[in-house]
Scaffold this motif. Structure first.
Motif, PDB file in Angstrom:
ATOM      1  N   LEU A   6      34.061  33.885  51.197  1.00 61.28           N
ATOM      2  CA  LEU A   6      35.460  34.248  51.013  1.00 61.28           C
ATOM      3  C   LEU A   6      35.708  35.584  51.699  1.00 61.28           C
ATOM      4  O   LEU A   6      34.987  36.551  51.445  1.00 61.28           O
ATOM      5  CB  LEU A   6      35.746  34.364  49.511  1.00 61.28           C
ATOM      6  CG  LEU A   6      37.130  34.858  49.096  1.00 61.28           C
ATOM      7  CD1 LEU A   6      38.192  33.842  49.457  1.00 61.28           C
ATOM      8  CD2 LEU A   6      37.151  35.106  47.597  1.00 61.28           C
ATOM      9  N   ASN A   8      39.027  38.000  52.291  1.00 59.89           N
ATOM     10  CA  ASN A   8      40.459  38.097  52.001  1.00 59.89           C
ATOM     11  C   ASN A   8      40.955  39.482  52.401  1.00 59.89           C
ATOM     12  O   ASN A   8      40.525  40.485  51.833  1.00 59.89           O
ATOM     13  CB  ASN A   8      40.683  37.833  50.500  1.00 59.89           C
ATOM     14  CG  ASN A   8      42.149  37.683  50.162  1.00 59.89           C
ATOM     15  OD1 ASN A   8      43.023  38.123  50.925  1.00 59.89           O
ATOM     16  ND2 ASN A   8      42.433  37.078  49.017  1.00 59.89           N
ATOM     17  N   SER A  54      43.957  40.582  52.105  1.00 56.50           N
ATOM     18  CA  SER A  54      45.157  40.977  51.334  1.00 56.50           C
ATOM     19  C   SER A  54      44.819  41.004  49.859  1.00 56.50           C
ATOM     20  O   SER A  54      45.538  40.471  49.021  1.00 56.50           O
ATOM     21  CB  SER A  54      46.296  39.995  51.552  1.00 56.50           C
ATOM     22  OG  SER A  54      46.482  39.746  52.915  1.00 56.50           O
ATOM     23  N   PHE A  55      43.690  41.601  49.543  1.00 47.52           N
ATOM     24  CA  PHE A  55      43.171  41.522  48.182  1.00 47.52           C
ATOM     25  C   PHE A  55      43.154  42.895  47.517  1.00 47.52           C
ATOM     26  O   PHE A  55      42.634  43.851  48.057  1.00 47.52           O
ATOM     27  CB  PHE A  55      41.739  40.970  48.205  1.00 47.52           C
ATOM     28  CG  PHE A  55      41.174  40.709  46.846  1.00 47.52           C
ATOM     29  CD1 PHE A  55      41.181  39.435  46.312  1.00 47.52           C
ATOM     30  CD2 PHE A  55      40.643  41.750  46.087  1.00 47.52           C
ATOM     31  CE1 PHE A  55      40.675  39.191  45.043  1.00 47.52           C
ATOM     32  CE2 PHE A  55      40.140  41.519  44.820  1.00 47.52           C
ATOM     33  CZ  PHE A  55      40.149  40.240  44.297  1.00 47.52           C
ATOM     34  N   ASP A  80      36.843  30.468  53.100  1.00 47.15           N
ATOM     35  CA  ASP A  80      38.231  30.908  53.184  1.00 47.15           C
ATOM     36  C   ASP A  80      38.217  32.242  53.918  1.00 47.15           C
ATOM     37  O   ASP A  80      37.681  33.219  53.396  1.00 47.15           O
ATOM     38  CB  ASP A  80      38.790  31.141  51.770  1.00 47.15           C
ATOM     39  CG  ASP A  80      39.544  29.949  51.234  1.00 47.15           C
ATOM     40  OD1 ASP A  80      39.881  29.047  52.037  1.00 47.15           O
ATOM     41  OD2 ASP A  80      39.785  29.913  50.024  1.00 47.15           O
ATOM     42  N   PHE A 132      40.771  34.825  55.477  1.00 46.03           N
ATOM     43  CA  PHE A 132      42.166  35.195  55.652  1.00 46.03           C
ATOM     44  C   PHE A 132      42.284  36.645  56.089  1.00 46.03           C
ATOM     45  O   PHE A 132      42.401  37.548  55.257  1.00 46.03           O
ATOM     46  CB  PHE A 132      42.953  34.962  54.362  1.00 46.03           C
ATOM     47  CG  PHE A 132      43.245  33.512  54.108  1.00 46.03           C
ATOM     48  CD1 PHE A 132      44.464  32.968  54.491  1.00 46.03           C
ATOM     49  CD2 PHE A 132      42.305  32.683  53.525  1.00 46.03           C
ATOM     50  CE1 PHE A 132      44.735  31.608  54.284  1.00 46.03           C
ATOM     51  CE2 PHE A 132      42.565  31.331  53.307  1.00 46.03           C
ATOM     52  CZ  PHE A 132      43.782  30.792  53.687  1.00 46.03           C
TER      53      PHE A 132
HETATM   54  C1  LIG Z   1      43.791  36.897  48.592  1.00 43.02           C
HETATM   55  O1  LIG Z   1      44.061  37.769  47.520  1.00 43.02           O
HETATM   56  C2  LIG Z   1      45.399  37.707  47.069  1.00 43.02           C
HETATM   57  C3  LIG Z   1      45.567  38.785  46.024  1.00 43.02           C
HETATM   58  O2  LIG Z   1      44.613  38.651  45.005  1.00 43.02           O
HETATM   59  C4  LIG Z   1      45.700  36.323  46.526  1.00 43.02           C
HETATM   60  O3  LIG Z   1      47.039  36.239  46.119  1.00 43.02           O
HETATM   61  C5  LIG Z   1      45.409  35.302  47.596  1.00 43.02           C
HETATM   62  O4  LIG Z   1      45.558  34.008  47.058  1.00 43.02           O
HETATM   63  C6  LIG Z   1      44.003  35.471  48.122  1.00 43.02           C
HETATM   64  N1  LIG Z   1      43.764  34.540  49.201  1.00 43.02           N
HETATM   65  C7  LIG Z   1      42.755  33.692  49.175  1.00 43.02           C
HETATM   66  C8  LIG Z   1      42.630  32.798  50.339  1.00 43.02           C
HETATM   67  O5  LIG Z   1      41.964  33.639  48.245  1.00 43.02           O
END
Ligand SMILES: *[C@@H]1O[C@H](CO)[C@@H](O)[C@H](O)[C@H]1NC(C)=O
Ligand SMILES: *[C@@H]1O[C@H](CO)[C@@H](O)[C@H](O)[C@H]1NC(C)=O
Ligand SMILES: *[C@@H]1O[C@H](CO)[C@@H](O)[C@H](O)[C@H]1NC(C)=O
Ligand SMILES: *[C@@H]1O[C@H](CO)[C@@H](O)[C@H](O)[C@H]1NC(C)=O
Ligand SMILES: *[C@@H]1O[C@H](CO)[C@@H](O)[C@H](O)[C@H]1NC(C)=O
Ligand SMILES: *[C@@H]1O[C@H](CO)[C@@H](O)[C@H](O)[C@H]1NC(C)=O
Length: 444
Positions: free
Chosen positions: A340, A342, A344-345, A379, A381
């Motif tokens: 994973l 991410n 935008s976390f 995943d 992103f």
């Molecule tokens: C990435 O993190 C954000 C915030 O926690 C969340 O809304 C989003 O679903 C996450 N994306 C994935 C692909 O997990």
């Protein structure tokens, strides 16, 4: 230049570039201490009810005087030793005998309170101060916390309930924390029920953690096992960690505070670990990574019953980097998302973060990995402003929970660039190209 010299230089470069390779070889065995005293000599009572904070504090104060005489050992015999928070000192070995249990008090007034860490600017759960850990090391060198598999029990349920019901006064304490310390060994112990992190090393160098067991219940909120944070030359070896959130998480500060403190986590080796992370990741990088995380080697790990296996987390405003990460020889079983990433976390410490502080995630190698009962392979992103680059996957074979389903969403990729070889199921288009920059650089 003579050929021999060139070869020698090349060889030494090779050894140095493999930096993380030797942090697990303790050059020097932990010295046995010439002096040892038992906590009993300071009036401690191991009945599980008597509060022993003063006994621990007095014992450590007394043992300070042995620092220039080769140091000393504080011996904890079998029994249940209830205590509030206390500090360690340099050249000290805290030794817990088999069936010795240090029990954390559940009365917050028995816990010291401290200012936030400068690289975070605030507590993790709440703004403002935080409770100090049960066992603390501040600006120490040569300190050992070990035993014959004795136990340190944080009795965290009390703190988890207060976290869940929003009735904490300050951010939760950790179980063991070393701040600005060097040559730290933690080994041969069991850690239970940490209020938040189990072992936190921050601004430390040369931290060696081996043969530890660390458990919290799968329901415990955001409990984390081992957290190397703005620390370098860290080895985590031969340990079993089962946590509510992440089993091992590498960090380096939070947004503008971490960027200005600028102390990276680097040169870390993790090997021979058995990890479960119920609602988090077996191994995570970030999301607090503003001081940078690099040169991390993970090998020979078993990851099971985890929401994700290996996670890279960051967001806009973090700045910093996650780079030069090599993960191999991993066996995953019953894992939601194997990989994973991410971009935008996570949240911000306050509104003072810089919108344009984009994190860099690059040079990530994941190879020689097998998985069973995996729901999502990967995943990835990234974001438009800071795509993930040079993600290299090879020799990966994941058997998927829903293999053969018509709409194959095993891999989901956005703003990521990399390459792959011998990966099953077949990765997303973004990670298939062999013409990626990393692939070419490797070939040259
Ligand atoms: C990435 O993190 C954000 C915030 O926690 C969340 O809304 C989003 O679903 C996450 N994306 C994935 C692909 O997990
Ligand atoms: C423990 O160390 C902290 C510094 O990290 C200090 O503020 C505190 O007073 C010390 N507590 C005791 C009981 O010595
Ligand atoms: C230490 O004790 C725990 C339980 O208290 C056990 O699960 C673990 O296997 C023991 N470790 C060693 C090395 O004996
Ligand atoms: C931990 O236990 C192992 C095996 O008994 C031993 O070799 C090692 O020296 C111990 N570590 C410490 C720091 O005591
Ligand atoms: C597959 O893994 C999930 C957790 O991701 C678990 O709930 C489920 O029981 C596992 N299935 C089998 C057959 O082990
Ligand atoms: C592929 O990875 C597995 C471990 O998952 C390893 O046993 C095997 O040797 C690797 N194959 C190659 C060609 O490196």
């Amino acid at each position: 230049m003579p050929v021999a010299l060139v070869l020698l230089l090349a060889l030494s470069c090779l050894i140095q570039s493999n930096g993380a390779g030797n942090v697990c070889d303790l050059g020097r065995r932990p010295s046995s201490r010439p002096h040892s005293v038992s906590i009993l000599e300071f009036g401690a009572v191991g009945d599980g009810k008597t509060l022993n904070t003063l006994a621990f504090q007095n014992a450590v104060f007394y043992l300070k005087s042995f620092a220039d005489k080769g140091g000393a050992q504080l011996y904890v015999p079998p029994g249940r030793w209830l205590t509030g928070s206390f500090n360690l000192t340099s050249h000290l070995t805290l030794f817990l005998e088999k069936d010795a249990v240090i029990l954390a008090s559940q009365d917050p007034s028995h816990w010291q309170v401290a200012d936030p860490l400068p690289s975070y600017g605030r507590g993790i759960d709440l703004t403002g101060k935080r409770y100090m850990s049960l066992i603390n090391g501040y600006m120490l060198h040569d300190v050992v916390v070990t035993g014959d598999n004795g136990t340190i029990d944080g009795q965290g349920l009390f703190w988890w309930d207060r976290f869940n019901s929003h009735s904490l006064k300050y951010s939760r304490p950790h179980l063991v924390e070393f701040v600005s310390s060097e040559n730290v060994i933690v080994s041969n112990l069991t850690f239970l029920n940490a209020p938040e992190y189990t072992i936190h090393s921050v601004y430390c160098s040369h931290v060696y953690i081996h043969r530890v067991t660390a458990n919290t219940s799968p329901e415990s909120p955001y409990t984390v096992g081992i957290v190397p944070d703005s620390s370098d030359n860290v080895c985590i070896q031969d340990s079993t960690i089962n946590m509510g959130y992440d089993a091992i998480s590498l960090k380096s500060g939070w947004d503008e505070y971490g960027i200005s403190y600028a102390r990276p986590t680097a040169n870390v080796q993790i090997r021979g670990v058995h990890l479960r992370a119920a609602s988090g990741s077996s191994i995570s990088f970030g999301s607090e990574m503003s001081g940078g995380i690099s040169d991390v080697v993970v090998l020979d790990a078993y990851m099971h019953n985890s929401l994700s296996g290996i996670a890279f987390r960051t967001t806009k405003g973090r700045g910093g980097y996650i780079k030069e990460i090599d993960v191999s020889n991993i066996h995953m079983v019953n894992v939601g998302t194997a990989f994973l990433a991410n971009g935008s976390f996570g949240t911000h410490p306050d509104s003072g973060f810089d919108e344009n502080a984009f994190p860099l995630v690059s040079h990530i190698r994941l190879h020689d990995i097998v998985g069973e009962n995996i729901s999502i392979a990967g995943d990835f992103f990234g974001t438009e402003e800071s795509p993930f680059t040079s993600v290299v996957l090879s020799n990966i074979s994941l058997s998927m929970t829903n293999s053969g389903s018509p709409d194959d969403d095993s891999w989901r990729c956005l703003y990521v660039e990399g390459s792959s070889e011998s990966v099953v199921p077949e990765p997303c288009y973004e990670l298939m190209s062999f013409e990626s920059s990393y692939g070419r650089a490797e070939a040259l």
